[in-house]
Design a protein around this motif. Structure first.
Motif, mmCIF file in Angstrom:
data_model
loop_
_atom_site.group_PDB
_atom_site.id
_atom_site.type_symbol
_atom_site.label_atom_id
_atom_site.label_comp_id
_atom_site.label_asym_id
_atom_site.label_seq_id
_atom_site.Cartn_x
_atom_site.Cartn_y
_atom_site.Cartn_z
ATOM 1 N N ILE A 166 0.839 -1.196 0.000
ATOM 2 C CA ILE A 166 0.000 0.000 0.000
ATOM 3 C C ILE A 166 0.875 1.247 0.000
ATOM 4 N N ASP A 167 0.633 2.094 -0.970
ATOM 5 C CA ASP A 167 1.414 3.320 -1.139
ATOM 6 C C ASP A 167 0.960 4.367 -0.134
ATOM 7 N N CYS A 168 1.833 4.698 0.808
ATOM 8 C CA CYS A 168 1.547 5.719 1.818
ATOM 9 C C CYS A 168 2.514 6.895 1.678
ATOM 10 N N SER A 169 2.989 7.118 0.459
ATOM 11 C CA SER A 169 3.879 8.250 0.216
ATOM 12 C C SER A 169 3.076 9.543 0.247
ATOM 13 N N PRO A 170 3.720 10.696 0.482
ATOM 14 C CA PRO A 170 2.997 11.977 0.527
ATOM 15 C C PRO A 170 2.204 12.230 -0.750
ATOM 16 N N LEU A 171 0.959 12.630 -0.606
ATOM 17 C CA LEU A 171 0.101 12.859 -1.761
ATOM 18 C C LEU A 171 0.630 13.975 -2.648
ATOM 19 N N ALA A 172 1.291 14.966 -2.025
ATOM 20 C CA ALA A 172 1.780 16.112 -2.786
ATOM 21 C C ALA A 172 2.896 15.726 -3.748
ATOM 22 N N GLY A 173 3.528 14.583 -3.548
ATOM 23 C CA GLY A 173 4.642 14.187 -4.404
ATOM 24 C C GLY A 173 4.267 13.227 -5.505
ATOM 25 N N GLN A 215 1.829 20.869 3.027
ATOM 26 C CA GLN A 215 1.183 19.826 2.227
ATOM 27 C C GLN A 215 1.303 18.440 2.847
ATOM 28 N N THR A 216 1.544 18.382 4.166
ATOM 29 C CA THR A 216 1.585 17.103 4.863
ATOM 30 C C THR A 216 0.186 16.787 5.368
ATOM 31 N N LEU A 217 -0.361 15.661 4.948
ATOM 32 C CA LEU A 217 -1.750 15.340 5.232
ATOM 33 C C LEU A 217 -2.041 15.282 6.734
ATOM 34 N N GLY A 218 -1.121 14.718 7.515
ATOM 35 C CA GLY A 218 -1.339 14.630 8.960
ATOM 36 C C GLY A 218 -1.481 15.994 9.605
ATOM 37 N N VAL A 219 -0.635 16.945 9.193
ATOM 38 C CA VAL A 219 -0.712 18.314 9.729
ATOM 39 C C VAL A 219 -2.016 18.970 9.301
ATOM 40 N N LEU A 220 -2.396 18.787 8.038
ATOM 41 C CA LEU A 220 -3.630 19.372 7.531
ATOM 42 C C LEU A 220 -4.851 18.819 8.258
ATOM 43 N N GLU A 221 -4.830 17.530 8.594
ATOM 44 C CA GLU A 221 -5.936 16.932 9.350
ATOM 45 C C GLU A 221 -6.091 17.594 10.710
ATOM 46 N N GLU A 222 -4.966 17.858 11.375
ATOM 47 C CA GLU A 222 -5.014 18.520 12.681
ATOM 48 C C GLU A 222 -5.616 19.918 12.571
ATOM 49 N N GLU A 223 -5.246 20.645 11.520
ATOM 50 C CA GLU A 223 -5.771 21.999 11.342
ATOM 51 C C GLU A 223 -7.263 21.973 10.995
ATOM 52 N N LEU A 224 -7.692 20.971 10.238
ATOM 53 C CA LEU A 224 -9.116 20.830 9.933
ATOM 54 C C LEU A 224 -9.919 20.562 11.212
ATOM 55 N N ALA A 225 -9.372 19.736 12.086
ATOM 56 C CA ALA A 225 -10.055 19.448 13.352
ATOM 57 C C ALA A 225 -10.202 20.718 14.196
ATOM 58 N N LYS A 226 -9.137 21.537 14.232
ATOM 59 C CA LYS A 226 -9.203 22.816 14.949
ATOM 60 C C LYS A 226 -10.244 23.732 14.331
ATOM 61 N N LEU A 227 -10.282 23.742 13.011
ATOM 62 C CA LEU A 227 -11.220 24.602 12.292
ATOM 63 C C LEU A 227 -12.663 24.187 12.575
#
Length: 320
Positions: A166-173, A215-227
């Protein structure tokens, strides 16, 4: 329990992490699964999907076993120390039935941070020889946050051929659209996660979130939760979030690259260059070749900045 030795489809393309539970439903997991890539959020999502597929009625209890490869400098156990995990210990755990389990029930053994264990040729060959001998009622899940050369090994290719790498590489790349464009894979993944939290992001808001948080998905998820928490979204309530809300709630966590700093200096934008330099030494240096990777060593940061400045000066000289 009769179980297929490989994934439901013997395609070389593994299912996306969000679809794992559906693809491997009713315990039809392959004998071995590899999670390969630096994006922590995707690896965790894949593990949740595997657990749901293996144990749809619960969490698995004693039949879900997690082993950790000891990291040098963190656990005090040097890499390769016989007191750490060995192929024999892992295979023994896979083949041992969980206590009080039904004879045909599934067992899943997860080895996290496994590069050290599989990076040694002799140890990796043990798994290669025994891959097809694993019990039908057991699945070995191996996590490679930084697979590197392991992707070229026979072990990796055997699992990949079964459709279970399973490919878990960064989506931005990934090669599809521009890394941070509004139609990128990362934007699509972000929109799905926002919707699940009761948020609706327009394209300008999505780009503002990338600019502010990276563009790191984990960081973006945290910010979405705060939002979502700040705007009162969720529980059947959908809230639209725009650039103003993102600027007010979300933190500045975006990684700055060496060439961004060099460009600011070449453009004689002192304010932008100082902001870039401050962000680099506060959060680390982003690596444009490996999205999601953070360069934190002061010496390496200095060398990369000098390299970017040298390249920029050479480019300007050629233009003149």
């Amino acid at each position: 329990m009769a179980r297929k030795a490989a994934a439901a489809s013997k395609s070389s393309a593994a299912p996306a992490p969000a679809q794992i539970a559906k693809a491997w439903a009713n315990g039809q997991l392959p004998r071995c699964v590899i999670l390969a890539g630096q994006e922590t959020a995707l690896r965790e999502e894949a593990l949740r999907g595997i657990r749901q597929a293996a144990f749809p009625g619960g969490d698995g209890g004693l039949a879900w076993v997690v082993l950790h490869w000891p990291k040098p400098g963190l656990t005090g156990t040097p890499e390769g120390d016989p007191q750490g995990l060995t192929p024999a210990a892992v295979l023994d755990e896979v083949c041992t039935r969980p206590m009080f389990a039904e004879p045909d029930s599934l067992k899943v053994v997860v080895v996290r941070q496994a590069e050290g264990l599989f990076g040694v040729a002799g140890q990796r060959e043990v798994f290669e020889r025994n891959l097809e001998r694993l019990p039908d009622a057991a699945t070995l899940v191996v996590e490679f946050p930084d697979p590197g050369r392991l992707k070229s090994t026979r072990f990796f290719k055997m699992v990949e051929a079964a459709g279970a790498a399973i490919d878990c590489s960064p989506l931005a790349g990934r090669e599809r659209y521009s890394a941070a464009g509004p139609d990128s894979i990362l934007s699509e993944a972000l929109a799905l996660r926002a919707k699940a939290l009761g948020l609706e992001l327009n394209p300008r808001a999505t780009m503002a979130l990338f600019e502010r948080c990276g563009q790191t998905l984990g960081v973006l998820e945290e910010e979405l939760a705060k939002l979502a928490l700040a705007l009162g979204a969720g529980e059947g309530k959908t809230v639209q979030a725009g650039e103003a809300e993102i600027a007010r709630v979300c933190a500045h966590t975006r990684l700055v690259g060496a060439f961004e700093f060099a460009d600011a200096l070449a453009e004689r934008d002192l304010k932008k260059s100082w902001e870039a330099l401050g962000a680099i030494f506060a959060h680390g240096l982003g690596d444009h070749k490996k999205p999601g990777r953070v360069v934190s060593s002061d010496n390496e940061i200095a060398m990369r900045l000098l390299g970017a400045l040298t390249w920029k000066m050479t480019q300007l000289q050629d233009l003149q």
